[in-house]
Structure formats: C-alpha cells, structure tokens
Design an enzyme around this catalytic site. Structure first.
Site, short mmCIF file in Angstrom:
data_model
loop_
_atom_site.label_atom_id
_atom_site.label_comp_id
_atom_site.label_asym_id
_atom_site.label_seq_id
_atom_site.Cartn_x
_atom_site.Cartn_y
_atom_site.Cartn_z
N ASN A 98 31.80 37.59 61.79
CA ASN A 98 32.53 37.18 62.98
C ASN A 98 33.54 38.29 63.36
O ASN A 98 33.87 39.14 62.52
CB ASN A 98 33.25 35.86 62.68
CG ASN A 98 33.85 35.23 63.91
OD1 ASN A 98 33.35 35.43 65.01
ND2 ASN A 98 34.92 34.49 63.74
N ASN A 154 36.68 38.60 63.60
CA ASN A 154 37.94 38.82 62.89
C ASN A 154 37.74 39.17 61.42
O ASN A 154 38.70 39.39 60.69
CB ASN A 154 38.82 37.57 62.99
CG ASN A 154 38.17 36.36 62.31
OD1 ASN A 154 36.99 36.39 61.99
ND2 ASN A 154 38.94 35.33 62.11
N LYS A 155 36.49 39.25 60.96
CA LYS A 155 36.26 39.45 59.52
C LYS A 155 36.39 40.94 59.14
O LYS A 155 36.55 41.79 60.01
CB LYS A 155 34.89 38.89 59.14
CG LYS A 155 34.82 37.35 59.29
CD LYS A 155 35.53 36.64 58.17
CE LYS A 155 35.91 35.19 58.40
NZ LYS A 155 35.02 34.29 59.03
N ILE A 156 36.27 41.25 57.85
CA ILE A 156 36.54 42.62 57.40
C ILE A 156 35.53 43.61 57.99
O ILE A 156 35.86 44.76 58.26
CB ILE A 156 36.62 42.69 55.86
CG1 ILE A 156 37.23 44.03 55.44
CG2 ILE A 156 35.28 42.45 55.19
CD1 ILE A 156 38.17 43.93 54.27
#
Ligand SMILES: *Cc1c(COP(=O)(O)O)cnc(C)c1O
Length: 385
Positions: free
Chosen positions: A186, A188-190
């Site tokens: 997604n 906002n993930k790393i």
C-alpha cells in the site's frame, strides 16, 4: 492540506519511473508479465521463501492466505487486538470470526494470552483454527514462540507481515515464518506498488492454490471452466514494476527510516517520560516510530502533543485503535476478547511520528525540538529536558 512534515509518504524517483515506463512500453499492461514475475522472485528471495504470489492488496493476500490455510466459515482465528483493521477484515472476509488477543509490552500478540485462549477454546471443544500475529510497525513478533504455541493446540500459523518487509526476527527474515505470510505494498508501507500485496509460503501446493483462487479459480482449459468461485485479486504488471523498483531500493528506504529512529531514540534518552514502542531496534525495519508518552512524567496527553505538533505542520497519529473498541467488531463475544488492558494503554499513550524516507534529518530534528518544547512547557516542574 498536506502537512509540512508528513507521517509516512512514499519516496519514488527516477528508478520507479524508469521501470514503470519499461513495463508500459513492453506492452505488458495486464496482470501478467515479466515485471510481475521478477517482483515475485525478488519477494521470495527477500523473505527466504520458496514462493511469492503478488496480489492486488495486502488485505486480499490475507484473505487468500486464510483460505489456503484451511480456514472455513464459522471458524475462529486468533489475531492481536492491536493492529490495523485489515487483519480482522480478512478473517471476516473468510467467513470466520476473530478472537482478539491483547499485546505484550512491545505491542506484539501476547504469547501468554494466546496460550490461554487456545487452551480454553480446546477445553470447550471448539478449537481455534488459526492464529495470525502481526509484525506491528515493522518489528517482527516472536513467531518461533507463537508458532510453537499454535502447533501445540493444532492451530495453523499465518503471519501478517504487512508492515515488516526488510526486517529480521529471531527466526530469520520478516515473512519467512508461519505456514503462510503476507506483505502489503500500500502507498504508506515501507515499499509501495501504489497498491498491492503478496502471499509467501514454502509449500508449492499452497502457492498454486492461492494463484488459482486469485485468478477467478479458472481451470487450465480454453473454455472458461470454473469448479468453484474464486477472486479477481491479481496484481497489475504495471504496478509490479513500481514495486520492483521500490524493493531494489529497500535498503536505502529502510536506512532513512532507521536514521530517523536513531534521532527519536536520542530524544527519548534525554526526555523523561518518553519511550519508543516495540522494545529495542534489533532487526526492526523502523517503518513507523511510535512514541509512548507518560502523561504524568511529561504533563502531556497524546492528544495535546499531537495538536501541538499539528500547529507546526507536523503530522502525528495515534497508535491503532484496538480491534476490541471498533464498532464494526461489536459482535465479537466477550469470551473471544482475551484482554489485559495493554492495548488500551498503548492506544491511550501511543503517538506515531513522522517516519518518511523523504523527510530530512533536519525535519526530524525539528520534530524532536517541538516535542522537547511541548514537554518543557507542559511539565509541572518546568525544568525537564
Ligand atoms: C497495511 C496493512 C494491511 C493491509 O494491507 P493493504 O495493502 O492496505 O490491503 C494488513 N495488515 C496490516 C497490519 C497492515 O498494516
């Protein structure tokens, strides 16, 4: 309005653009193609797994992992109460219902409470089918211990590693443990693919089953035959190209977040009443840094601190509201809420801080300075920090 110093936004650049255009120009626009294959190979390698199946979201990946693990309608699945809603949503999508387990002090699923829940369920003759612990905010949970407890009670071990790509735990790389584990890409993930997810496993039959379910359970014949209803969950080759570029840059992206963590560590060493959620930084990918704010020692509630930071254009967010306070899960019976107040305390006192790779060291220093000032002006003694 976008905050000046955001919580967690993706860092994309020339490499992402290059691979995206390469995929576009190659004509592989469908959810199949060389970038998708390469993305899956890269993920399997990073997570020390035999197989990776890329899908359209982490939530879809969790759903398929539970189905492949044999979870059936009416089953119960133990999950941590302190997680993002997707963990619980996937259990409900599979027709099962969650058993909510409280956290230990690091925020991970408590092994003691899990043991209690599994033993009690077994005693009542309605065993829990599976457990799905979460690597909260990028810190790998103790899956060796949790997995051993699950095995002793005949429960399947599935890991929600949506937040922990690149991290390592006692048992190896994030995503390497459990019968199946799941990643999210997604925004906002790393590492992001704009949207996307993956299921990881060492069992070929399970990997094949997941790929089959993700492609409408279509039989390998030309005339569109289906023996069961599946899902349209495959990942676009275009998005896989983006994911591939991000995974190439994973060390760099993680390095930036770890450098931010080091600055927040120094802040906590200096200011009484502040600590970092998750215990030490060993193996942590440092996806998000969450502060635990002692209201007595600092004279500040997390709401007051968050609003003070917001007034300076700095985005901070409360730690996840636990699943046991979500109205959407009101129907989970009291017997399936195995709680000791830890998640409530972490929710009340936890604040996630800006952790984006694109934020500069100076940005994070400013966040630290604003926190110091907020504590200094709030603390009853007036002379702290
Ligand atoms: C992000 C996340 C998911 C879901 O991933 P999506 O790709 O957003 O569907 C699942 N579990 C946890 C713990 C997450 O943080």
């Amino acid at each position: 309005m976008t905050p000046r110093i955001p919580l967690s936004v993706p860092s994309v650049g020339p490499r992402e653009r290059e691979l995206l255009l390469e995929a576009f120009d190659s004509g592989w626009i469908a959810p199949a193609g060389p970038q998708l294959d390469a993305f899956e190979r890269a993920l399997a390698e990073l997570t020390e797994r035999r197989r990776a199946i890329a899908v359209s979201s982490g939530t879809a990946a969790l759903h398929l992992a539970l189905l492949a693990a044999g979870v059936r309608p009416g089953d119960r699945v133990a999950i941590p109460t302190l997680t993002f809603i997707a963990t619980a949503a996937a259990v409900v999508h599979a027709g099962a219902s969650p058993v909510l387990i409280d956290s230990d002090a690091t925020g991970s699923m408590s092994p003691e409470l899990l043991e209690r829940a599994l033993a009690q369920a077994e005693g009542e003759g309605r065993p829990i089918a599976a457990i799905m612990p979460v690597d909260l905010y990028g810190k790998v949970a103790d899956h060796e211990r949790l997995g051993a407890i699950a095995a002793a009670h005949g429960a399947v071990h599935v890991v929600d590693a949506a937040e922990s790509l690149g991290a390592t735990g006692t048992g190896g790389a994030a995503g390497s443990q459990g019968l199946l584990s799941v990643l999210s890409f997604n925004g906002n993930k790393i590492a992001t693919a704009s949207s996307g997810g993956a299921v990881l496993t060492d069992v070929d039959a399970l990997a094949d089953r997941i790929r089959h379910l993700a492609t409408q359970a279509r039989q390998p014949v030309v005339h569109y035959e289906h023996l069961e209803i599946g899902f349209n969950y495959r990942l676009s080759n275009i998005l896989a190209a983006l994911g591939l570029a991000q995974v190439e840059r994973l060390e760099e992206l993680m390095g930036a977040r770890r450098a931010h963590r080091a600055r927040y560590r120094a802040l906590c060493a200096d200011v009484e009443g502040l600590e970092i959620l998750g215990g030490d930084d060993e193996g942590d990918n440092c996806w998000l840094t969450s502060l635990i704010v002692d209201p007595e020692a600092t004279g500040l509630s997390t709401t007051a601190l968050r609003e003070s930071l917001a007034s300076h254009g700095i985005e901070a967010r409360p730690v996840f509201a636990p699943m046991h306070v979500q109205p959407a899960l009101d129907s989970v019976p009291a017997a399936d809420r195995v709680l000791d107040g830890t998640a409530d305390r972490l929710y009340a006192t936890g604040l996630s801080l800006p952790s984006s790779p694109a934020s500069s060291p100076a940005d994070i220093d400013e966040v630290c300075m604003r926190i110091r000032t907020a504590v200094r002006t709030a603390a009853p003694t007036g002379d702290r920090a």
